[in-house]
Design an enzyme around this catalytic site. Sequence first.
Site: not given
Length: 332
Positions: A203, A256, A282
């Site tokens: 991440k 991610k 997003s």
Amino acid sequence: MSFPITRHRRLRGSAGIRGMVRETVLNVLDFIQPIFVTYGTGVKNEISSMPGVYHFSLDTLKAEVDEIASLGIPAVLLFGIPETKDAVGSSGFADDGIVQEATRLIKKWYPDLLVVADTCLCEFTDHGHCGMVHTHTVDGVVHGDVINDASLELLTRTAVSQARAGADIIAPSNMMDGFVQAIRAGLDANGFEQVPIMSYSVKYASAFYGPFREAADSAPQFGNRKTYQMDPANLREAVREADSDVLEGADMLMVKPALAYLDVIRTIRDQFDLPLVAYNVSGEYSMVKAAAQQGWIDEQAVVLEMLTGMKRAGADIIITYFAKDAARWLRG
């Protein structure tokens, strides 16, 4: 053989032939749809930076879950916006917390729909960081250090409470060192040894998270997350992170964000044989939505091409805010 004996266009000459030789195929079973749940009644509020994505209170949640289930999407990822926040994120591991309550409802309505619980503290802490912090003030400016080992206990309590509420998969996203080992031990000690961990193994400290921080009300109140999330410039570090999670007991690995990190997805796919998840985040969603609203792109074509690219890079599962739209388009 070369031209004119070899003509690559022969396999592109019709839709039927192109479909027959297609190497990568999207399927609705590839998708996980994120959902944001919050307190209150009658709440269905669109998130301004994420058109088509909403905050749902528990009494409006069923219509959203009905739609997801009707489209054949196999799983949802739950994020909670609590009623109150504190320094340790206690509402994140409360048995009557918003994620726990939403989980119980969804499993009551649709026992076969998989509930993936995001396991982090940033939505629940008043400082917006993913663990406990030690703060100090210098010249009127608040500084803080995230305390790794003490945070593991709180994250483990959160995971256990989510599993107790009925979560099918625990998805820890906090990026503390040792979080998979701590959560695995906590789940096992409480009788949840069959609950898998979908680890946010890789991440990055990405600029693509901006709209999510509005959606989850989780922006850090001071500093940033660069001391625990990864530097976007690093690839070899991603392999080290994933390797640690495999050794600690992760059942699935995640990269991610996805779109700017397809090389990372490919590298992790080549190095490890666990199921691999890509999170289409997003900012990636909002950029496409904004361009489509301006009429600059064909949203359906761009989204399906983008998701296909993530799968082609090696993802087995894709978390995406486009899951419902993509499911409809694939049906059509």
